[in-house]
Design a protein around this motif. Sequence first.
Motif, PDB file in Angstrom:
ATOM      1  N   GLY A 118      34.026 -32.699  -7.053  1.00 10.08           N
ATOM      2  CA  GLY A 118      35.363 -32.120  -7.108  1.00 10.08           C
ATOM      3  C   GLY A 118      35.383 -30.913  -8.010  1.00 10.08           C
ATOM      4  N   TYR A 119      36.560 -30.526  -8.468  1.00  5.91           N
ATOM      5  CA  TYR A 119      36.639 -29.299  -9.255  1.00  5.91           C
ATOM      6  C   TYR A 119      35.981 -29.426 -10.620  1.00  5.91           C
TER       7      TYR A 119
ATOM      8  N   SER B  76      35.872 -25.678  -6.236  1.00 11.67           N
ATOM      9  CA  SER B  76      37.194 -25.221  -6.668  1.00 11.67           C
ATOM     10  C   SER B  76      38.351 -25.958  -5.992  1.00 11.67           C
ATOM     11  N   ARG B  77      39.375 -26.229  -6.778  1.00 12.68           N
ATOM     12  CA  ARG B  77      40.591 -26.851  -6.241  1.00 12.68           C
ATOM     13  C   ARG B  77      41.277 -25.929  -5.236  1.00 12.68           C
ATOM     14  N   SER B  78      41.048 -24.630  -5.365  1.00 18.30           N
ATOM     15  CA  SER B  78      41.656 -23.680  -4.430  1.00 18.30           C
ATOM     16  C   SER B  78      41.068 -23.794  -3.024  1.00 18.30           C
TER      17      SER B  78
ATOM     18  N   SER C  41      41.123 -26.586  -1.472  1.00 16.90           N
ATOM     19  CA  SER C  41      41.882 -27.665  -0.835  1.00 16.90           C
ATOM     20  C   SER C  41      42.401 -27.214   0.529  1.00 16.90           C
TER      21      SER C  41
ATOM     22  N   ILE D 144      43.929 -32.339  -1.043  1.00 22.25           N
ATOM     23  CA  ILE D 144      43.686 -31.694  -2.332  1.00 22.25           C
ATOM     24  C   ILE D 144      42.300 -32.067  -2.847  1.00 22.25           C
ATOM     25  N   VAL D 145      41.539 -31.048  -3.268  1.00 22.00           N
ATOM     26  CA  VAL D 145      40.264 -31.312  -3.939  1.00 22.00           C
ATOM     27  C   VAL D 145      40.559 -31.955  -5.281  1.00 22.00           C
ATOM     28  N   ASN D 146      40.029 -33.151  -5.493  1.00 23.19           N
ATOM     29  CA  ASN D 146      40.276 -33.891  -6.734  1.00 23.19           C
ATOM     30  C   ASN D 146      39.327 -33.439  -7.833  1.00 23.19           C
TER      31      ASN D 146
ATOM     32  N   LEU E  78      36.037 -34.878  -3.055  1.00 22.84           N
ATOM     33  CA  LEU E  78      36.757 -34.176  -1.997  1.00 22.84           C
ATOM     34  C   LEU E  78      36.701 -35.035  -0.737  1.00 22.84           C
TER      35      LEU E  78
END
Length: 396
Positions: free
Chosen positions: A306-307, A312-314, A316, A333-335, A339
């Motif tokens: 994950g992030y 990156s969470r971006s 997602s 959403i990337v946790n 993911l």
Amino acid sequence: MYKTKDPFNTSQITLSKSAVRQNVKFIKKQIGEKVRLSAVVKGNAYGHGIEQMVKIFEKNEVNHLSVFSAHEAWRACQVKEEETTVMIMGWIHDEQISWAIENQVQFYVFDIDRLKETINRAKKIGQKAIIHLEIETGMNRTGLEEKFFPKAIELIKKNQEHLIFEGLCTHYAGAESISNYLRIKDQINLFHQYAEHFEKNGLTPNVKHTACSAAVIAYPETHMDMVRVGILLYGFWPSRETFIHHKKSNGYDGNGKERSRDPLKRVITWKSRVMALKNLPMGEFVGYGTSYQAPKNMKIATVPVGYAYGFSRSLSNQGRVIVNGQRVAVIGIVNMNLLIINISEAKNVKRDDEVIMIGSQGKVKITVASFGEMSNQLNYELLSRIPMDIPREVVD
């Protein structure tokens, strides 16, 4: 099946020696035999790993390394060969200057205070400091301004028994974009004027260097005595514009075909594995919140990256990975630690199957450049955010 030498980690990175060999060959062809190549290994060697990349570069006859900080210089010094030069382009605390002098680590000087401190410490140690004077030409970040030139010249000339004036340098403000063309040209002209000024005042550096990766490709006149190349060595272009510039400069062959789609080879492959599988009914939401709702019955898988691990969470609901030779979508959403991917169309996916975040399976590829396009981040940013504790294995 994905295997790792570190079974306790959630992902692994492999580094290709043959890719580095190809990239070094390409760059040396651009700059010619007389120009020295300095490999930039700042930002943990752009996420690849300083310790691993120093040794790979040395195997390819690259024996000059550029880092940002004294800490990065220290890491490079732990593994480098004796004849390899290390140059600090940025942060070095006053107390670390003594260490640099004693270990013949070169460093930038970009203000009078640092120059004075360097002279004082060199006197106490009884050993010459090897300095590169960085001058301001329009980047407006670090760099000695013209109004301080007389004082710098005076100090260097008076203390030549304590200093080696190794380099005169500057940095360009966005050579990767044509929108900065006039600004870069002004910087190039100004650097030459300033270099002439120093020489007229009796100070000629051993080397002049200004070119980064983008300038090496787009502004050949900046090659001078040495170039500082980072992102190109790792197989990535500073920007799409830089790649297009290279292609246009090289033209086409007699059959009308492009000479090379991409002469660079990606050094890094980043892998994980399938953690768990689940059937998701139509209408159900995935993960945190309501950012993704299943439009039909689906099959999904979780991946333990994950992030917190550099994904990156971006990304997602935008990112892509490869499973069983097929590119599949990141959904939800990337946790922090994992993911979720849509494997509805992928065949025979099983727990522990290999998942490629950066790299290829067969003819299918996932590149950092595609990540950048999806997340509005640069190659540099995504690569340098890959955590240092992910195990890195060097392969042929």
